[in-house]
Design a protein around this motif. Structure first.
Motif, mmCIF file in Angstrom:
data_model
loop_
_atom_site.group_PDB
_atom_site.id
_atom_site.type_symbol
_atom_site.label_atom_id
_atom_site.label_comp_id
_atom_site.label_asym_id
_atom_site.label_seq_id
_atom_site.Cartn_x
_atom_site.Cartn_y
_atom_site.Cartn_z
ATOM 1 N N MET A 107 0.858 -1.331 -0.018
ATOM 2 C CA MET A 107 -0.024 0.039 0.276
ATOM 3 C C MET A 107 1.071 1.294 -0.063
ATOM 4 S SD MET A 107 -3.402 0.985 2.295
ATOM 5 C CE MET A 107 -4.034 -0.381 2.010
ATOM 6 N N ALA A 108 0.442 2.095 -0.828
ATOM 7 C CA ALA A 108 1.173 3.322 -1.039
ATOM 8 C C ALA A 108 1.409 4.336 0.125
ATOM 9 C CB ALA A 108 0.945 4.092 -2.255
ATOM 10 N N GLY A 109 0.212 4.435 0.869
ATOM 11 C CA GLY A 109 0.189 5.492 1.972
ATOM 12 C C GLY A 109 -0.271 6.772 1.552
ATOM 13 N N ASN A 110 -0.438 7.630 2.439
ATOM 14 C CA ASN A 110 -0.990 9.045 2.144
ATOM 15 C C ASN A 110 -0.116 10.185 2.111
ATOM 16 O OD1 ASN A 110 -3.591 7.732 1.855
ATOM 17 N ND2 ASN A 110 -3.862 7.849 4.150
ATOM 18 N N PHE A 111 -0.390 11.010 1.680
ATOM 19 C CA PHE A 111 0.409 12.470 1.533
ATOM 20 C C PHE A 111 -0.579 13.490 1.552
ATOM 21 C CE2 PHE A 111 -0.351 11.376 -2.858
ATOM 22 C CZ PHE A 111 -0.324 12.554 -3.631
ATOM 23 N N LYS A 112 0.188 14.666 1.846
ATOM 24 C CA LYS A 112 -0.530 16.111 1.716
ATOM 25 C C LYS A 112 -0.707 16.666 0.506
ATOM 26 C CE LYS A 112 -2.007 19.903 4.653
ATOM 27 N NZ LYS A 112 -3.042 19.863 5.197
ATOM 28 N N LEU A 113 -1.924 16.981 0.340
ATOM 29 C CA LEU A 113 -2.239 17.728 -1.232
ATOM 30 C C LEU A 113 -3.002 19.103 -0.726
ATOM 31 C CD1 LEU A 113 -2.377 17.881 -4.243
ATOM 32 C CD2 LEU A 113 -4.514 16.928 -4.130
ATOM 33 N N LYS A 114 -2.330 20.079 -1.581
ATOM 34 C CA LYS A 114 -2.914 21.491 -1.290
ATOM 35 C C LYS A 114 -2.780 21.980 -2.774
ATOM 36 C CE LYS A 114 -1.261 23.497 2.940
ATOM 37 N NZ LYS A 114 -0.648 24.720 3.413
ATOM 38 N N ILE A 115 -4.412 22.566 -3.207
ATOM 39 C CA ILE A 115 -4.458 23.108 -4.363
ATOM 40 C C ILE A 115 -5.128 24.673 -3.886
ATOM 41 C CG2 ILE A 115 -5.917 23.078 -6.609
ATOM 42 C CD1 ILE A 115 -6.203 20.105 -5.936
ATOM 43 N N VAL A 116 -4.318 25.545 -4.589
ATOM 44 C CA VAL A 116 -4.588 27.002 -4.256
ATOM 45 C C VAL A 116 -4.797 27.698 -5.662
ATOM 46 C CG1 VAL A 116 -3.531 27.271 -2.061
ATOM 47 C CG2 VAL A 116 -2.330 27.552 -4.066
ATOM 48 N N THR A 117 -5.822 28.640 -5.381
ATOM 49 C CA THR A 117 -6.257 29.627 -6.480
ATOM 50 C C THR A 117 -6.075 30.836 -6.102
ATOM 51 O OG1 THR A 117 -8.564 29.947 -6.296
ATOM 52 C CG2 THR A 117 -7.995 28.026 -7.279
ATOM 53 N N LEU A 121 2.260 9.726 -6.086
ATOM 54 C CA LEU A 121 1.965 9.137 -4.696
ATOM 55 C C LEU A 121 2.757 9.355 -3.810
ATOM 56 C CD1 LEU A 121 1.850 5.599 -6.500
ATOM 57 C CD2 LEU A 121 -0.058 6.751 -5.683
ATOM 58 N N LYS A 122 2.723 9.003 -2.621
ATOM 59 C CA LYS A 122 3.486 9.464 -1.509
ATOM 60 C C LYS A 122 5.123 8.698 -1.786
ATOM 61 C CE LYS A 122 4.452 8.251 3.117
ATOM 62 N NZ LYS A 122 4.023 8.181 4.651
ATOM 63 N N ASP A 123 5.812 9.720 -1.239
ATOM 64 C CA ASP A 123 7.287 9.456 -1.440
ATOM 65 C C ASP A 123 7.707 9.662 -2.939
ATOM 66 O OD1 ASP A 123 7.595 9.079 1.255
ATOM 67 O OD2 ASP A 123 7.380 6.806 0.886
ATOM 68 N N HIS A 124 6.843 10.394 -3.693
ATOM 69 C CA HIS A 124 7.204 10.801 -5.137
ATOM 70 C C HIS A 124 8.602 11.589 -5.149
ATOM 71 C CE1 HIS A 124 6.974 12.498 -9.323
ATOM 72 N NE2 HIS A 124 6.216 11.489 -9.440
ATOM 73 N N GLU A 125 9.312 11.413 -6.174
ATOM 74 C CA GLU A 125 10.608 12.336 -6.340
ATOM 75 C C GLU A 125 10.160 13.822 -6.527
ATOM 76 O OE1 GLU A 125 13.243 12.973 -10.181
ATOM 77 O OE2 GLU A 125 13.204 10.911 -9.325
ATOM 78 N N PRO A 126 11.084 14.786 -5.622
ATOM 79 C CA PRO A 126 10.528 16.156 -5.815
ATOM 80 C C PRO A 126 10.690 16.521 -7.249
ATOM 81 C CG PRO A 126 12.248 15.624 -3.993
ATOM 82 C CD PRO A 126 11.999 14.261 -4.691
ATOM 83 N N VAL A 127 9.728 17.443 -7.497
ATOM 84 C CA VAL A 127 9.570 17.946 -8.973
ATOM 85 C C VAL A 127 8.883 19.170 -8.751
ATOM 86 C CG1 VAL A 127 7.313 16.778 -9.409
ATOM 87 C CG2 VAL A 127 8.743 17.329 -11.298
ATOM 88 N N VAL A 128 9.226 20.049 -9.834
ATOM 89 C CA VAL A 128 8.369 21.184 -10.214
ATOM 90 C C VAL A 128 7.941 21.079 -11.481
ATOM 91 C CG1 VAL A 128 8.438 23.742 -10.438
ATOM 92 C CG2 VAL A 128 9.768 22.652 -8.514
ATOM 93 N N SER A 129 6.988 21.561 -11.833
ATOM 94 C CA SER A 129 6.268 21.081 -13.159
ATOM 95 C C SER A 129 5.264 22.117 -13.358
ATOM 96 C CB SER A 129 5.778 19.697 -13.500
ATOM 97 O OG SER A 129 5.272 19.500 -14.650
ATOM 98 N N PRO A 130 5.070 22.916 -14.911
ATOM 99 C CA PRO A 130 4.109 23.361 -15.272
ATOM 100 C C PRO A 130 2.888 22.230 -15.397
ATOM 101 C CG PRO A 130 5.557 23.116 -17.054
ATOM 102 C CD PRO A 130 6.184 22.627 -15.854
ATOM 103 N N VAL A 131 1.675 22.761 -15.098
ATOM 104 C CA VAL A 131 0.427 22.091 -15.383
ATOM 105 C C VAL A 131 -0.410 22.687 -16.225
ATOM 106 C CG1 VAL A 131 -2.018 21.545 -13.993
ATOM 107 C CG2 VAL A 131 0.444 21.811 -12.555
#
Length: 136
Positions: free
Chosen positions: A1-11, A36-46
């Motif tokens: 099981m991957a586990g949980n992580f914190k997600l923030k979406i702001v406008t 998923l939890k423990d994803h490699e750090p990244v900065v990306s355009p959406v």
């Protein structure tokens, strides 16, 4: 099981989402990216597209995203976007009008039409309608 992580979406106008999730799938310039939890750090355009969030109860919810950028760190994933909307928040008639208006602009012979702006508006309208389940 991957586990949980914190997600923030702001406008610019609100904190759209702030909570623990199991997974988020978001459209970036190269295609859809799953986090998923423990994803490699990244900065990306959406890109303009859906945001699919798998809650800690294992159920998916979906929202429309108007583009922006995302950062993934050890602590959390943050998505900053011009606009994000749940399906029930979308004004379907307004989205249909925007779709028709921008299709007409792109189909016209008017050389004064800002094609990039019209395509972007068209893509946003199409995304908003898809989120509501309307065929386009």
């Amino acid at each position: 099981m991957a586990g949980n992580f914190k997600l923030k979406i702001v406008t610019p106008s609100r904190s759209f989402f702030d909570g623990d999730v199991e997974m988020v799938i978001i459209r970036v310039s190269e295609g859809d990216m799953g986090i998923l939890k423990d994803h490699e750090p990244v900065v990306s355009p959406v890109a303009i597209g859906p945001i699919r969030i798998k809650n800690v109860d294992g159920k998916f919810v979906e929202a429309a995203c108007a583009g922006g950028f995302m950062t993934v760190t050890d602590e959390q994933t943050t998505i900053v976007t011009d606009a994000a909307e749940w399906a029930h928040e979308i004004d379907v008639e307004r989205a249909k009008e925007a779709l028709d208006r921008n299709r007409n602009r792109l189909d016209s012979d008017d050389h004064e039409v800002d094609v990039v702006r019209a395509r972007t508006s068209l893509n946003r309208a199409m995304n908003r309608l898809r989120i509501t389940g309307i065929d386009i």
